[in-house]
Write an enzyme that holds these catalytic residues in place. Structure first.
Site, PDB file in Angstrom:
ATOM      1  N   HIS A 123     -43.046 -25.152 -75.831  1.00 59.35           N
ATOM      2  CA  HIS A 123     -43.655 -23.941 -74.914  1.00 59.35           C
ATOM      3  C   HIS A 123     -44.164 -25.854 -74.213  1.00 59.35           C
ATOM      4  O   HIS A 123     -45.102 -25.857 -75.451  1.00 59.35           O
ATOM      5  CB  HIS A 123     -45.061 -22.930 -75.127  1.00 59.35           C
ATOM      6  CG  HIS A 123     -45.775 -22.467 -73.646  1.00 59.35           C
ATOM      7  ND1 HIS A 123     -46.380 -23.610 -73.042  1.00 59.35           N
ATOM      8  CD2 HIS A 123     -45.499 -21.792 -72.962  1.00 59.35           C
ATOM      9  CE1 HIS A 123     -47.442 -22.572 -72.597  1.00 59.35           C
ATOM     10  NE2 HIS A 123     -46.112 -21.512 -71.726  1.00 59.35           N
ATOM     11  N   GLN A 203     -45.649 -15.686 -78.885  1.00 58.85           N
ATOM     12  CA  GLN A 203     -44.873 -14.528 -78.693  1.00 58.85           C
ATOM     13  C   GLN A 203     -44.957 -13.843 -79.768  1.00 58.85           C
ATOM     14  O   GLN A 203     -44.219 -12.883 -79.566  1.00 58.85           O
ATOM     15  CB  GLN A 203     -43.129 -15.516 -78.318  1.00 58.85           C
ATOM     16  CG  GLN A 203     -43.806 -16.335 -76.540  1.00 58.85           C
ATOM     17  CD  GLN A 203     -43.681 -15.781 -75.732  1.00 58.85           C
ATOM     18  OE1 GLN A 203     -43.230 -14.262 -75.557  1.00 58.85           O
ATOM     19  NE2 GLN A 203     -44.009 -15.793 -74.542  1.00 58.85           N
TER      20      GLN A 203
HETATM   21  N1  PMP Z   1     -46.926 -20.792 -76.938  1.00 59.45           N
HETATM   22  C1  PMP Z   1     -45.680 -19.784 -75.800  1.00 59.45           C
HETATM   23  C2  PMP Z   1     -44.830 -19.514 -77.508  1.00 59.45           C
HETATM   24  C3  PMP Z   1     -45.695 -18.878 -74.839  1.00 59.45           C
HETATM   25  O1  PMP Z   1     -45.737 -18.242 -74.750  1.00 59.45           O
HETATM   26  C4  PMP Z   1     -46.658 -19.682 -73.998  1.00 59.45           C
HETATM   27  C5  PMP Z   1     -47.547 -18.461 -73.201  1.00 59.45           C
HETATM   28  N2  PMP Z   1     -46.451 -18.577 -71.944  1.00 59.45           N
HETATM   29  C6  PMP Z   1     -48.545 -20.658 -74.918  1.00 59.45           C
HETATM   30  C7  PMP Z   1     -48.036 -21.054 -75.317  1.00 59.45           C
HETATM   31  C8  PMP Z   1     -49.330 -20.387 -74.109  1.00 59.45           C
HETATM   32  O2  PMP Z   1     -50.631 -19.267 -73.828  1.00 59.45           O
HETATM   33  P1  PMP Z   1     -51.266 -18.942 -73.039  1.00 59.45           P
HETATM   34  O3  PMP Z   1     -51.213 -19.720 -71.807  1.00 59.45           O
HETATM   35  O4  PMP Z   1     -52.206 -17.847 -73.539  1.00 59.45           O
HETATM   36  O5  PMP Z   1     -52.418 -20.591 -73.210  1.00 59.45           O
END
Ligand code: PMP
Length: 413
Positions: A123, A203
């Site tokens: 991500h 996740q």
């Molecule tokens: N890492 C992963 C694998 C995610 O799926 C997400 C959220 N989609 C994030 C990081 C970021 O999470 P947040 O927006 O709650 O900071």
């Protein structure tokens, strides 16, 4: 034990509403999850009965507020089997937790020429902080390639890590493909190389039993909002001996020991990393989310999710012109299914599903480099949680049929 999702669903007030005249089939759980009544009540109860600032309060309300926040910290620790509540730093979310490592640990301990290793699954939250570090500190950013099914193998990690790698930061489960990664083995690859291991658990933690002591990871980042909790609460778990060596990220109230005009000394871990007034109500109510998940039992929840995921995969694979991304073996995935329909833009897919009351996410899922590798601009993604039922899967199948007939997918020109 089978999980009674229909009963669980009744605990979530949002399912009383309709969307476009249809019952809500919420299949966007990888983005954020719905909240049970107990979490919503904990939020309002906090404001109605306990609201006060924490840190050094001696009056009753301040003590109650502090106790609620500390109980949530302890519950979070127990949920991932951290040895002590002090291993848990409250952050706003996974993103902030990873940035805390980039600022507090990496900027202190990594010299120019050393390397951060990530994977091709990451991500943007586990990529951009390292790009900023690379830009500012001359650190090199490298990635473990994924295979054709979007899997990270231990062999690929071994081949990519180098003696200059100081940190291996990788996702435990891909939000874009649903791939589960071999966490313990990847942590071992990092440690055998003399590197630290940071696990992005955003996740995975909400769905699968997590044991940071069994994994042996140095850091774990996750978000409360993806596990039935309020937005504004996340955690960085860190091994105590690693957290102790870290500098604060933000300076201000609540994180100091002594302050003079020209300098300060830092408070103990984890308060050292929690400057300013936190999201007290959200932190307090997060505990109710953990209580709910523990009462359900994560193993039963996971089995239920995977039964629904198997059905989603079956429905999609039965259609001509549908591409499903990620591992073909369901044992290598969690409850996330990413797909494309030939000749149809994912946004159109999302809108037609929405007209059936089905919420799916479309786009690059904050994984643009991975999308480029898959040679697509984006996908549609369905992701399940404990309150999804067979009805949601049927609604999904109706949505899919609607897209296929609307765009005449598979019809000869
Ligand atoms: N890492 C992963 C694998 C995610 O799926 C997400 C959220 N989609 C994030 C990081 C970021 O999470 P947040 O927006 O709650 O900071």
């Amino acid at each position: 034990m089978t999980f009674d999702a229909r009963r669980a669903r009744a605990d979530f007030p949002i399912f009383n509403r309709r969307v476009n005249g249809k019952p809500l089939s919420y299949l966007d759980n990888a983005a954020t999850t719905q909240k049970p009544g107990t979490v919503i009540k904990a939020l309002t109860a906090y404001y109605e009965r306990h609201n006060a600032n924490i840190h050094r309060g001696v009056h009753t309300l301040a003590e109650e507020a502090e106790r609620l926040v500390e109980e949530s910290r302890a519950k979070a620790a127990r949920f991932i089997n951290a040895a002590k509540p002090e291993n848990m730093v409250f952050t706003r979310n996974t993103t902030e937790a990873i940035n805390l490592v980039a600022h507090g640990w990496a900027r202190k301990h990594m010299k120019a020429g050393t390397e951060v290793l990530v994977t091709e699954l990451e991500h943007h939250s586990n990529l951009v902080p390292w790009q900023l570090l690379a830009r500012d500190r001359g650190v090199r950013l490298r990635q473990v390639p994924v295979d054709a099914q979007g899997r990270v193998t231990v062999e690929a990690a071994r081949r990519t890590i180098t003696p200059k790698t100081r940190l291996f930061a990788f996702s435990a489960m891909s939000n874009a493909l649903g791939t589960l990664t071999p966490v313990k083995e990847l942590v071992d690859v990092a440690h055998q190389n003399g590197s630290l291991a940071l696990v992005d658990g955003a996740q995975r933690v909400p769905h699968l039993k997590t044991d940071v002591q069994a994994w042996g990871c140095d850091f774990l980042a996750f978000s409360g909002h993806k596990m039935l909790g309020p937005t504004g609460v996340g955690f960085l778990y860190g091994k105590p001996e690693v957290l102790e060596t870290m500098d604060p990220f933000l300076g201000g109230g609540g994180m100091i020991n002594e302050v003079w005009f020209e300098r300060s000394t830092w408070g103990p871990v984890p308060q050292r990393f929690e400057a300013g007034t936190p999201a007290i109500a959200d932190c307090a109510a997060f505990g109710a989310a953990v209580d709910y998940l523990e009462a359900c039992g994560l193993e039963a929840v996971h089995a239920h999710e995977m039964a629904l995921t198997a059905k989603l995969l079956e429905i999609l694979r039965a259609e001509e012109g549908v591409t499903v991304y990620g591992p073909t073996d369901i044992a290598e995935r969690g409850g996330v299914v990413s797909f494309n329909i030939a000749g149809v833009h994912p946004h159109d897919v999302g809108q037609l599903f929405d007209s059936e009351g089905v919420a799916v996410r479309v786009g690059h899922h904050c994984c643009q480099p991975l999308m480029r590798k898959l040679q697509t601009g984006g996908t549609a993604r369905a992701s399940v949680y404990l309150y999804n039922t067979e009805d949601d899967i049927e609604a999904f199948a109706r949505g899919l049929k609607k897209v296929i007939s609307f765009f005449k997918v598979g019809a000869k020109a």
